[in-house]
Design an enzyme around this catalytic site. Sequence first.
Site, PDB file in Angstrom:
ATOM      1  N   THR A   9      34.729 -41.212   5.348  1.00  0.00           N
ATOM      2  CA  THR A   9      35.744 -40.287   5.837  1.00  0.00           C
ATOM      3  C   THR A   9      36.570 -41.057   6.863  1.00  0.00           C
ATOM      4  O   THR A   9      37.179 -42.053   6.531  1.00  0.00           O
ATOM      5  CB  THR A   9      35.103 -39.007   6.397  1.00  0.00           C
ATOM      6  OG1 THR A   9      34.237 -38.455   5.393  1.00  0.00           O
ATOM      7  CG2 THR A   9      36.156 -37.952   6.708  1.00  0.00           C
ATOM      8  N   HIS A  10      36.598 -40.653   8.118  1.00  0.00           N
ATOM      9  CA  HIS A  10      37.438 -41.342   9.095  1.00  0.00           C
ATOM     10  C   HIS A  10      36.899 -42.721   9.470  1.00  0.00           C
ATOM     11  O   HIS A  10      37.582 -43.736   9.329  1.00  0.00           O
ATOM     12  CB  HIS A  10      37.593 -40.488  10.348  1.00  0.00           C
ATOM     13  CG  HIS A  10      38.189 -39.146  10.090  1.00  0.00           C
ATOM     14  ND1 HIS A  10      39.376 -38.993   9.415  1.00  0.00           N
ATOM     15  CD2 HIS A  10      37.772 -37.899  10.409  1.00  0.00           C
ATOM     16  CE1 HIS A  10      39.664 -37.698   9.327  1.00  0.00           C
ATOM     17  NE2 HIS A  10      38.712 -37.019   9.917  1.00  0.00           N
ATOM     18  N   GLU A  32      30.203 -43.192  -1.395  1.00  0.00           N
ATOM     19  CA  GLU A  32      30.614 -41.894  -0.859  1.00  0.00           C
ATOM     20  C   GLU A  32      30.143 -40.806  -1.813  1.00  0.00           C
ATOM     21  O   GLU A  32      30.410 -40.865  -3.017  1.00  0.00           O
ATOM     22  CB  GLU A  32      32.131 -41.844  -0.707  1.00  0.00           C
ATOM     23  CG  GLU A  32      32.710 -40.470  -0.410  1.00  0.00           C
ATOM     24  CD  GLU A  32      32.125 -39.820   0.825  1.00  0.00           C
ATOM     25  OE1 GLU A  32      31.615 -38.688   0.703  1.00  0.00           O
ATOM     26  OE2 GLU A  32      32.171 -40.445   1.908  1.00  0.00           O
ATOM     27  N   CYS A  42      40.710 -31.615  10.684  1.00  0.00           N
ATOM     28  CA  CYS A  42      41.441 -30.907  11.733  1.00  0.00           C
ATOM     29  C   CYS A  42      42.654 -30.164  11.178  1.00  0.00           C
ATOM     30  O   CYS A  42      43.245 -29.328  11.854  1.00  0.00           O
ATOM     31  CB  CYS A  42      41.895 -31.881  12.810  1.00  0.00           C
ATOM     32  SG  CYS A  42      42.805 -33.298  12.197  1.00  0.00           S
ATOM     33  N   PHE A 424      62.079 -39.145  36.740  1.00  0.00           N
ATOM     34  CA  PHE A 424      62.606 -37.800  36.982  1.00  0.00           C
ATOM     35  C   PHE A 424      63.897 -37.622  36.202  1.00  0.00           C
ATOM     36  O   PHE A 424      64.804 -38.436  36.277  1.00  0.00           O
ATOM     37  CB  PHE A 424      62.886 -37.580  38.475  1.00  0.00           C
ATOM     38  CG  PHE A 424      63.779 -36.399  38.749  1.00  0.00           C
ATOM     39  CD1 PHE A 424      63.461 -35.135  38.255  1.00  0.00           C
ATOM     40  CD2 PHE A 424      64.950 -36.540  39.479  1.00  0.00           C
ATOM     41  CE1 PHE A 424      64.299 -34.041  38.489  1.00  0.00           C
ATOM     42  CE2 PHE A 424      65.786 -35.463  39.722  1.00  0.00           C
ATOM     43  CZ  PHE A 424      65.462 -34.207  39.226  1.00  0.00           C
TER      44      PHE A 424
END
Length: 457
Positions: A9-10, A32, A42, A424
């Site tokens: 997977t990851h 796998e 996710c 800023f």
Amino acid sequence: MKVVVIGCTHAGTSAVKTILNDNPEVEVSVYERNDNISFLSCGIALYVGGVVKDPAGLFYSNPDELAQMGASVHMEHNVTEIDTEAKKVTVENLKTGETFEESYDKLVNTTGSWPIVPPIKGIDYKNILLCKNYNQANEIIAQAKDKQNITIVGGGYIGIELVEAFAESGKNVTLIDGLDRILNKYLDKEFTDVLESDLQKRGITLALNQTVNGFEANEAGEVVKVTTSENSFDVDMVIMCVGFRPNNELLKDKVDMMPNGAILVDEYMRTSNPDIYAAGDSCAVHYNPNGGSAYIPLATNAVRMGTLVGKNIMEPAVRYRGTQSTSGLHLFGFNIGSTGVTDNSSSVFGLETRSVMVEDNYRPEFMPTNEKVMMKLVYEVGTKRIVGGQLMSKYDVTQSANTLSLAIQNKMTIEDLAYVDFFFQPHFDRPWNYLNILAQAAVEQERKLAAGEKATV
């Protein structure tokens, strides 16, 4: 050199790609047991909620890509045994039933994690589902089409994202959690109070501080009622999201692990057996806020650790920098970022901390529009080292969680952040950035505490 990679997977995908990119002469075999690789779990809630129309976008690699790079990729193959003495694995072809062995010089264990399935009466009923991989996501979508009353068990990221997805789809949603707050690992009470109030205003039923005692089903074997320690709820479908456990049965008693079974690795991703590397959800991470080990299953940790396996497979080369468990969430218009420890969790990690909470506009009041930012900074008593932070706003402040993550990793103090140089520009922030303002509040808090201590001497 011959490398066998278990799980893709990851962490596994990152490891394979990096090994072959940096060392094309290395022979890599990948095993796998699913029929796909690199699925971004996710994104499940976005897929379930219809935000993601084409699930192909939730995969960032595929077996063909790895094969073109030079890997020997075996999909739907399950490794059933690892012989660490003979340095070989036993593999079952799940499509044919054939079993065979393969030797290795280096082994990469990236077997990931699996949802925790509590031993609750009726947990095996047909419409009680798990949420982790692509096939489970498709099953959730298929079953939810004709379901109206959906219960989610578990108020972490996956559970709360599914709550949003189903509520936005017009479903009646109940969220059950054994803890007294949602998102307990990531946010303190000031933040979760706001989110819980918002969920309830949207008609979502919160059953917090309640444990699931059992399920009742109809004659077809489909759950129709959930009973908790305090209540019962009529349901059409239940999704269990109570957490994850590492998938490390193959290496049990063969490498050093945490009590929960997560593999311990050194700074070069090596286990206690120097010929076995590990990464991702199967592993403990090096947790920078306290300098110890922790089990934090996140995709970000997995891809980094997997990449480091590839960088270090030939020899130690790139050191693991550790993690702060930095994460972000978008929930019903709120943009949320967190990193490091919270007030609630700091003692669990052996830290004595103080914190400051500040709410302020993200930019000057003379601008035509504005949004409030809720933010908290957690720092270590004595050293004043930053060890955690949380931010929430309708304006997207989530990248500031990455800034705080860097501050933790680099052991910055509250003074460092209070006076660090940020730009800023009135469109974006104030002359003092809101992170400066947050840290300055911590500095002022320490000044007052010190003055008070001196006054009592």
